[in-house]
Design a protein around this motif. Sequence first.
Motif, PDB file in Angstrom:
ATOM      1  N   PRO A   1       0.824  -1.223   0.000  1.00  0.00           N
ATOM      2  CA  PRO A   1       0.000   0.000   0.000  1.00  0.00           C
ATOM      3  C   PRO A   1       0.853   1.265   0.000  1.00  0.00           C
ATOM      4  O   PRO A   1       0.478   2.261  -0.614  1.00  0.00           O
ATOM      5  N   PHE A   2       2.002   1.217   0.648  1.00  0.00           N
ATOM      6  CA  PHE A   2       2.875   2.409   0.683  1.00  0.00           C
ATOM      7  C   PHE A   2       3.358   2.743  -0.726  1.00  0.00           C
ATOM      8  O   PHE A   2       3.406   3.900  -1.129  1.00  0.00           O
ATOM      9  N   ALA A   3       3.719   1.696  -1.479  1.00  0.00           N
ATOM     10  CA  ALA A   3       4.257   1.906  -2.824  1.00  0.00           C
ATOM     11  C   ALA A   3       3.195   2.472  -3.770  1.00  0.00           C
ATOM     12  O   ALA A   3       3.431   3.458  -4.466  1.00  0.00           O
ATOM     13  N   LEU A   4       1.997   1.851  -3.765  1.00  0.00           N
ATOM     14  CA  LEU A   4       0.966   2.314  -4.710  1.00  0.00           C
ATOM     15  C   LEU A   4       0.481   3.714  -4.325  1.00  0.00           C
ATOM     16  O   LEU A   4       0.263   4.571  -5.197  1.00  0.00           O
ATOM     17  N   MET A   5       0.351   3.957  -3.023  1.00  0.00           N
ATOM     18  CA  MET A   5      -0.069   5.293  -2.581  1.00  0.00           C
ATOM     19  C   MET A   5       0.982   6.331  -2.997  1.00  0.00           C
ATOM     20  O   MET A   5       0.637   7.421  -3.469  1.00  0.00           O
TER      21      MET A   5
ATOM     22  N   SER B   1      -8.430  -4.030   9.040  1.00  0.00           N
ATOM     23  CA  SER B   1      -9.496  -4.646   9.841  1.00  0.00           C
ATOM     24  C   SER B   1      -9.952  -3.816  11.032  1.00  0.00           C
ATOM     25  O   SER B   1     -11.057  -4.019  11.522  1.00  0.00           O
ATOM     26  N   SER B   2      -9.126  -2.912  11.534  1.00  0.00           N
ATOM     27  CA  SER B   2      -9.473  -2.187  12.765  1.00  0.00           C
ATOM     28  C   SER B   2      -9.602  -0.690  12.501  1.00  0.00           C
ATOM     29  O   SER B   2      -9.185  -0.188  11.442  1.00  0.00           O
ATOM     30  N   GLY B   3     -10.127   0.024  13.505  1.00  0.00           N
ATOM     31  CA  GLY B   3     -10.225   1.479  13.391  1.00  0.00           C
ATOM     32  C   GLY B   3      -8.847   2.121  13.323  1.00  0.00           C
ATOM     33  O   GLY B   3      -8.667   3.153  12.665  1.00  0.00           O
ATOM     34  N   ALA B   4      -7.861   1.516  13.977  1.00  0.00           N
ATOM     35  CA  ALA B   4      -6.494   2.041  13.892  1.00  0.00           C
ATOM     36  C   ALA B   4      -5.960   1.885  12.466  1.00  0.00           C
ATOM     37  O   ALA B   4      -5.254   2.761  11.953  1.00  0.00           O
ATOM     38  N   ASP B   5      -6.324   0.775  11.803  1.00  0.00           N
ATOM     39  CA  ASP B   5      -5.930   0.590  10.396  1.00  0.00           C
ATOM     40  C   ASP B   5      -6.545   1.689   9.528  1.00  0.00           C
ATOM     41  O   ASP B   5      -5.910   2.191   8.586  1.00  0.00           O
ATOM     42  N   VAL B   6      -7.790   2.033   9.836  1.00  0.00           N
ATOM     43  CA  VAL B   6      -8.472   3.078   9.058  1.00  0.00           C
ATOM     44  C   VAL B   6      -7.731   4.410   9.218  1.00  0.00           C
ATOM     45  O   VAL B   6      -7.490   5.136   8.250  1.00  0.00           O
TER      46      VAL B   6
ATOM     47  N   ARG C   1      -5.727   6.787   6.439  1.00  0.00           N
ATOM     48  CA  ARG C   1      -5.913   8.244   6.303  1.00  0.00           C
ATOM     49  C   ARG C   1      -4.566   8.956   6.406  1.00  0.00           C
ATOM     50  O   ARG C   1      -4.296   9.894   5.662  1.00  0.00           O
ATOM     51  N   ALA C   2      -3.736   8.496   7.342  1.00  0.00           N
ATOM     52  CA  ALA C   2      -2.417   9.135   7.518  1.00  0.00           C
ATOM     53  C   ALA C   2      -1.579   9.003   6.254  1.00  0.00           C
ATOM     54  O   ALA C   2      -0.783   9.877   5.919  1.00  0.00           O
ATOM     55  N   MET C   3      -1.775   7.885   5.530  1.00  0.00           N
ATOM     56  CA  MET C   3      -1.002   7.654   4.297  1.00  0.00           C
ATOM     57  C   MET C   3      -1.495   8.468   3.125  1.00  0.00           C
ATOM     58  O   MET C   3      -0.836   8.520   2.092  1.00  0.00           O
ATOM     59  N   GLY C   4      -2.695   9.028   3.241  1.00  0.00           N
ATOM     60  CA  GLY C   4      -3.203   9.844   2.134  1.00  0.00           C
ATOM     61  C   GLY C   4      -4.542   9.391   1.586  1.00  0.00           C
ATOM     62  O   GLY C   4      -5.056   9.987   0.635  1.00  0.00           O
ATOM     63  N   ALA C   5      -5.124   8.339   2.169  1.00  0.00           N
ATOM     64  CA  ALA C   5      -6.437   7.892   1.692  1.00  0.00           C
ATOM     65  C   ALA C   5      -7.540   8.760   2.295  1.00  0.00           C
ATOM     66  O   ALA C   5      -7.411   9.231   3.428  1.00  0.00           O
ATOM     67  N   ASP C   6      -8.608   8.946   1.540  1.00  0.00           N
ATOM     68  CA  ASP C   6      -9.789   9.634   2.062  1.00  0.00           C
ATOM     69  C   ASP C   6     -10.715   8.642   2.753  1.00  0.00           C
ATOM     70  O   ASP C   6     -11.403   8.982   3.709  1.00  0.00           O
ATOM     71  N   LEU C   7     -10.736   7.419   2.224  1.00  0.00           N
ATOM     72  CA  LEU C   7     -11.630   6.391   2.766  1.00  0.00           C
ATOM     73  C   LEU C   7     -10.884   5.061   2.841  1.00  0.00           C
ATOM     74  O   LEU C   7     -10.041   4.772   1.988  1.00  0.00           O
TER      75      LEU C   7
ATOM     76  N   TYR D   1     -10.819   4.085  16.015  1.00  0.00           N
ATOM     77  CA  TYR D   1     -10.307   5.188  15.179  1.00  0.00           C
ATOM     78  C   TYR D   1     -10.014   6.402  16.078  1.00  0.00           C
ATOM     79  O   TYR D   1      -8.932   7.004  16.003  1.00  0.00           O
ATOM     80  N   ALA D   2     -10.972   6.718  16.945  1.00  0.00           N
ATOM     81  CA  ALA D   2     -10.803   7.881  17.839  1.00  0.00           C
ATOM     82  C   ALA D   2      -9.663   7.626  18.820  1.00  0.00           C
ATOM     83  O   ALA D   2      -8.840   8.524  19.086  1.00  0.00           O
ATOM     84  N   ALA D   3      -9.576   6.403  19.356  1.00  0.00           N
ATOM     85  CA  ALA D   3      -8.520   6.092  20.331  1.00  0.00           C
ATOM     86  C   ALA D   3      -7.145   6.184  19.678  1.00  0.00           C
ATOM     87  O   ALA D   3      -6.190   6.705  20.275  1.00  0.00           O
ATOM     88  N   ALA D   4      -7.036   5.707  18.439  1.00  0.00           N
ATOM     89  CA  ALA D   4      -5.735   5.762  17.743  1.00  0.00           C
ATOM     90  C   ALA D   4      -5.346   7.210  17.498  1.00  0.00           C
ATOM     91  O   ALA D   4      -4.180   7.587  17.641  1.00  0.00           O
ATOM     92  N   ARG D   5      -6.329   8.027  17.135  1.00  0.00           N
ATOM     93  CA  ARG D   5      -6.041   9.453  16.881  1.00  0.00           C
ATOM     94  C   ARG D   5      -5.588  10.137  18.172  1.00  0.00           C
ATOM     95  O   ARG D   5      -4.615  10.878  18.178  1.00  0.00           O
ATOM     96  N   ASP D   6      -6.272   9.820  19.280  1.00  0.00           N
ATOM     97  CA  ASP D   6      -5.908  10.437  20.570  1.00  0.00           C
ATOM     98  C   ASP D   6      -4.515  10.000  21.011  1.00  0.00           C
ATOM     99  O   ASP D   6      -3.772  10.759  21.615  1.00  0.00           O
ATOM    100  N   ARG D   7      -4.179   8.730  20.722  1.00  0.00           N
ATOM    101  CA  ARG D   7      -2.867   8.209  21.113  1.00  0.00           C
ATOM    102  C   ARG D   7      -1.760   8.964  20.371  1.00  0.00           C
ATOM    103  O   ARG D   7      -0.724   9.300  20.931  1.00  0.00           O
ATOM    104  N   LEU D   8      -2.017   9.251  19.089  1.00  0.00           N
ATOM    105  CA  LEU D   8      -0.988   9.899  18.270  1.00  0.00           C
ATOM    106  C   LEU D   8      -0.971  11.419  18.453  1.00  0.00           C
ATOM    107  O   LEU D   8       0.072  12.042  18.347  1.00  0.00           O
ATOM    108  N   CYS D   9      -2.132  11.992  18.683  1.00  0.00           N
ATOM    109  CA  CYS D   9      -2.236  13.462  18.835  1.00  0.00           C
ATOM    110  C   CYS D   9      -2.951  13.755  20.137  1.00  0.00           C
ATOM    111  O   CYS D   9      -4.135  14.125  20.124  1.00  0.00           O
ATOM    112  N   PRO D  10      -2.300  13.531  21.284  1.00  0.00           N
ATOM    113  CA  PRO D  10      -2.991  13.679  22.560  1.00  0.00           C
ATOM    114  C   PRO D  10      -3.417  15.150  22.804  1.00  0.00           C
ATOM    115  O   PRO D  10      -2.820  16.046  22.287  1.00  0.00           O
TER     116      PRO D  10
END
Length: 309
Positions: free
Chosen positions: A154-158, A176-181, A185-191, A300-309
Amino acid sequence: MALPASLEGRLRVPVVAAPMFLVSGPELVIGACRAGVLGTFPALNQRTTAGFADWLTQIEDAVGDRPYGVNLIVHRTNTRLTADLEVIVRHRVPVVITSLGAASEVVAAVHSYGGVVFHDVTTQHHARKAAEAGVDGLILVTAGAGGHAGSLSPFALMAEVRPWFEGTILLGGALSSGADVLAARAMGADLAYLGTRFVATRESMASDAYREQIVAAGAGDVVYTPSVSTIPANFLRRSLELAGIDPDAAPGPVDLAHVTQPSEGDAKAWRDIWSAGQGVAGITDVPPVAELVDRLEAEYAAARDRLCP
Ligand SMILES: Cc1cc2nc3c(=O)[nH]c(=O)nc-3n(C[C@H](O)[C@H](O)[C@H](O)COP(=O)(O)O)c2cc1C
């Protein structure tokens, strides 16, 4: 980065429940849309165009003005293409996901009523062709995805597509998880584009045995092989073994008709031999789709909070 106006602010979490042959039906689409993600299904999951139209009516009655999507195989050997497209236009299907061919006539037909077209690609070459045809979004189907997966990271194609494509980008493959989602997004995907995760929900049309095998499997139990439909796809090794198929057999010539016009034999193969992506590694249960979407949103929210507290 961009979401089409028709999807902006309409999804609780930026997730598409991807279309899956013999797995996604009205119950899964309705459950996904009501829960706040984009539910989709392949037109070919109904055996006739009339049956396809009936499913659309059923879905529209249940989801109201929530967006949903349909997967259309665009290839000259799909004898239902014209009739199915007419039904799509008549029903003003909000999102059309095209596979194989990206045709400007299909894009024009969908744009005529304000719908959007997302096209799935596995290479930069096909991404360029789809962009030339005027699609609104590109779905990057990468290594480890369920179904006819790509082979690129995914990194290469993105990295190849994001710099020049100004439309919507969806990323699929083992999410599979909200953290994956959030990672997508962090890599540049909208969805984020999730298939296998939605096979293992109560509303999917998969059998109990199929869902149980997904829960039991690890990434190493998924085999990438052309043995079932002549183009490579990911399958659960155990189901290949039970069907007596050697996943390591030398590939024969490609015959797209297995995909564009699945015969009874093809349907039987996909019913008995179970496709899944490497994302099985993160799937441990078979929840109702509403519970899954609640969980994806919380993760998804927990992963965002972990990275951007
Ligand atoms: C059982 C199964 C059937 C699929 N059938 C289709 C299909 O009919 N049309 C299509 O465009 N993609 C199909 N796919 C691919 C998915 O739409 C999506 O690209 C993929 O599942 C994403 O990867 P993931 O399974 O790792 O989440 C299928 C995937 C699975 C697992």
